[in-house]
Design a protein around this motif. Sequence first.
Motif, PDB file in Angstrom:
ATOM      1  N   ARG A   1       0.808  -1.004  -0.001  1.00 20.37           N
ATOM      2  CA  ARG A   1       0.100  -0.155  -0.084  1.00 20.37           C
ATOM      3  C   ARG A   1       0.859   1.427  -0.140  1.00 20.37           C
ATOM      4  NH1 ARG A   1      -5.494  -1.245   1.431  1.00 20.37           N
ATOM      5  NH2 ARG A   1      -5.758  -3.186   2.055  1.00 20.37           N
ATOM      6  N   ALA A   2       1.894   1.206   0.768  1.00 19.39           N
ATOM      7  CA  ALA A   2       2.928   2.573   0.845  1.00 19.39           C
ATOM      8  C   ALA A   2       3.706   2.591  -0.370  1.00 19.39           C
ATOM      9  CB  ALA A   2       3.828   2.102   2.049  1.00 19.39           C
ATOM     10  N   LEU A   3       4.035   1.629  -1.034  1.00 23.00           N
ATOM     11  CA  LEU A   3       4.958   1.615  -2.178  1.00 23.00           C
ATOM     12  C   LEU A   3       3.940   2.076  -3.555  1.00 23.00           C
ATOM     13  CD1 LEU A   3       7.613   0.784  -3.686  1.00 23.00           C
ATOM     14  CD2 LEU A   3       6.481  -1.582  -4.082  1.00 23.00           C
ATOM     15  N   LEU A   4       2.631   1.592  -3.488  1.00 19.76           N
ATOM     16  CA  LEU A   4       1.993   1.765  -4.652  1.00 19.76           C
ATOM     17  C   LEU A   4       0.902   2.837  -4.571  1.00 19.76           C
ATOM     18  CD1 LEU A   4       1.284  -1.674  -6.126  1.00 19.76           C
ATOM     19  CD2 LEU A   4       3.452  -0.051  -6.415  1.00 19.76           C
ATOM     20  N   GLY A   5       0.685   3.280  -3.367  1.00 21.79           N
ATOM     21  CA  GLY A   5      -0.588   4.205  -3.054  1.00 21.79           C
ATOM     22  C   GLY A   5      -0.697   5.461  -3.772  1.00 21.79           C
ATOM     23  N   ASP A   6       0.336   6.065  -4.331  1.00 18.36           N
ATOM     24  CA  ASP A   6       0.168   7.130  -5.123  1.00 18.36           C
ATOM     25  C   ASP A   6       0.593   7.077  -6.634  1.00 18.36           C
ATOM     26  OD1 ASP A   6      -0.504   8.912  -3.023  1.00 18.36           O
ATOM     27  OD2 ASP A   6       1.587   9.109  -2.500  1.00 18.36           O
ATOM     28  N   GLU A   7       1.213   5.925  -7.171  1.00 17.58           N
ATOM     29  CA  GLU A   7       1.533   5.529  -8.295  1.00 17.58           C
ATOM     30  C   GLU A   7       0.330   5.487  -9.247  1.00 17.58           C
ATOM     31  OE1 GLU A   7       3.116   5.485 -11.388  1.00 17.58           O
ATOM     32  OE2 GLU A   7       4.792   5.682  -9.594  1.00 17.58           O
ATOM     33  N   THR A   8       0.384   6.280 -10.336  1.00 14.27           N
ATOM     34  CA  THR A   8      -0.767   6.431 -11.250  1.00 14.27           C
ATOM     35  C   THR A   8      -0.435   5.584 -12.407  1.00 14.27           C
ATOM     36  OG1 THR A   8       0.304   8.403 -12.389  1.00 14.27           O
ATOM     37  CG2 THR A   8      -1.301   8.473 -10.690  1.00 14.27           C
ATOM     38  N   ASP A   9       0.700   5.128 -12.897  1.00 10.61           N
ATOM     39  CA  ASP A   9       1.247   4.414 -14.096  1.00 10.61           C
ATOM     40  C   ASP A   9       1.004   2.897 -13.619  1.00 10.61           C
ATOM     41  OD1 ASP A   9       2.547   4.406 -16.883  1.00 10.61           O
ATOM     42  OD2 ASP A   9       3.177   2.605 -15.703  1.00 10.61           O
ATOM     43  N   ALA A  10       0.094   2.112 -14.397  1.00 17.26           N
ATOM     44  CA  ALA A  10      -0.273   0.677 -13.999  1.00 17.26           C
ATOM     45  C   ALA A  10       0.882  -0.114 -14.334  1.00 17.26           C
ATOM     46  CB  ALA A  10      -1.245   0.089 -14.917  1.00 17.26           C
ATOM     47  N   LEU A  11       1.624   0.093 -15.455  1.00 21.32           N
ATOM     48  CA  LEU A  11       2.985  -0.896 -15.728  1.00 21.32           C
ATOM     49  C   LEU A  11       4.086  -0.654 -14.587  1.00 21.32           C
ATOM     50  CD1 LEU A  11       4.497  -2.740 -17.484  1.00 21.32           C
ATOM     51  CD2 LEU A  11       5.609  -0.609 -18.657  1.00 21.32           C
ATOM     52  N   ALA A  12       4.402   0.509 -14.117  1.00 26.19           N
ATOM     53  CA  ALA A  12       4.977   0.895 -12.960  1.00 26.19           C
ATOM     54  C   ALA A  12       4.717   0.214 -11.640  1.00 26.19           C
ATOM     55  CB  ALA A  12       5.506   2.184 -12.777  1.00 26.19           C
ATOM     56  N   ALA A  13       3.390   0.264 -11.448  1.00 24.11           N
ATOM     57  CA  ALA A  13       2.774  -0.235 -10.205  1.00 24.11           C
ATOM     58  C   ALA A  13       3.053  -2.014 -10.343  1.00 24.11           C
ATOM     59  CB  ALA A  13       1.524   0.107  -9.955  1.00 24.11           C
ATOM     60  N   THR A  14       2.665  -2.268 -11.396  1.00 25.27           N
ATOM     61  CA  THR A  14       2.648  -3.674 -11.745  1.00 25.27           C
ATOM     62  C   THR A  14       4.206  -4.253 -11.462  1.00 25.27           C
ATOM     63  OG1 THR A  14       0.712  -3.822 -12.997  1.00 25.27           O
ATOM     64  CG2 THR A  14       2.133  -5.611 -13.063  1.00 25.27           C
ATOM     65  N   SER A  15       5.065  -3.778 -11.999  1.00 25.82           N
ATOM     66  CA  SER A  15       6.501  -4.012 -11.805  1.00 25.82           C
ATOM     67  C   SER A  15       7.168  -4.078 -10.641  1.00 25.82           C
ATOM     68  CB  SER A  15       7.453  -3.026 -12.825  1.00 25.82           C
ATOM     69  OG  SER A  15       7.066  -3.121 -14.081  1.00 25.82           O
TER      70      SER A  15
ATOM     71  N   GLY B   1       3.917 -10.744 -18.750  1.00 27.83           N
ATOM     72  CA  GLY B   1       3.882  -9.391 -18.049  1.00 27.83           C
ATOM     73  C   GLY B   1       5.061  -9.240 -17.496  1.00 27.83           C
ATOM     74  N   PRO B   2       5.372  -8.227 -16.386  1.00 27.01           N
ATOM     75  CA  PRO B   2       6.353  -8.086 -15.623  1.00 27.01           C
ATOM     76  C   PRO B   2       6.593  -9.411 -14.784  1.00 27.01           C
ATOM     77  CG  PRO B   2       4.983  -6.187 -15.498  1.00 27.01           C
ATOM     78  CD  PRO B   2       4.296  -7.281 -16.359  1.00 27.01           C
ATOM     79  N   PHE B   3       8.013  -9.645 -14.749  1.00 21.34           N
ATOM     80  CA  PHE B   3       8.188 -10.795 -13.937  1.00 21.34           C
ATOM     81  C   PHE B   3       9.755 -10.834 -13.414  1.00 21.34           C
ATOM     82  CE2 PHE B   3       9.942 -11.929 -17.987  1.00 21.34           C
ATOM     83  CZ  PHE B   3      11.076 -12.695 -17.786  1.00 21.34           C
ATOM     84  N   GLN B   4      10.165 -11.685 -12.342  1.00 16.48           N
ATOM     85  CA  GLN B   4      11.462 -11.770 -11.899  1.00 16.48           C
ATOM     86  C   GLN B   4      11.750 -13.226 -11.844  1.00 16.48           C
ATOM     87  OE1 GLN B   4      13.291  -9.172  -9.809  1.00 16.48           O
ATOM     88  NE2 GLN B   4      11.842  -7.871 -11.086  1.00 16.48           N
ATOM     89  N   GLY B   5      12.917 -13.479 -12.490  1.00 13.30           N
ATOM     90  CA  GLY B   5      13.384 -15.016 -12.543  1.00 13.30           C
ATOM     91  C   GLY B   5      13.760 -15.189 -14.088  1.00 13.30           C
TER      92      GLY B   5
END
Length: 157
Positions: A14-28, A57-61
């Motif tokens: 919630r703290a990390l994404l609360g103000d983010e408006t870009d969906a790609l940045a938020a998902t990453s 989409g966005p991933f790690q690995g």
Amino acid sequence: MNDADYRLLDSQLRALLGDETDALAATSNFVALLYNALADINWLGIYVLRGEELVLGPFQGKTACVRIKLGDGVCGTAAATLTTQRVDDVHAFPGHIVCDADSRSEIVIPLLVNRELVAVLDIDSPSLARFSETDQRGIEVICETFCGLQEARSGFI
């Protein structure tokens, strides 16, 4: 992780994404946060619904399968049934799609925004039976938080 750990992770999201408006940045950042918080996993990512298939989409690995048809494998089954799939041994799952031979167990959670499927969260582990009921509950709550935050953004990636 226990319930308290998942509550803390949810607060961090919630703290990390609360103000983010870009969906790609938020998902990453959603993917990166979870990947770094969960122990004993070797892949974590989002497959986005595009028509009748899921697209990477966005991933790690390690590199991953790019397209999965609805109903195929663990991800496609979660998407088609709109239910979490927690698989203790992926090699025993009928129709399992092998993207990384090191993966032994998996959990896939459908992501619903405005009550419609937009994607699935896929998490793999090199250990058998890695994901418990506590993990499932905790990750589902975090996914609900993420999807709720996505509803405020203009669309999904």
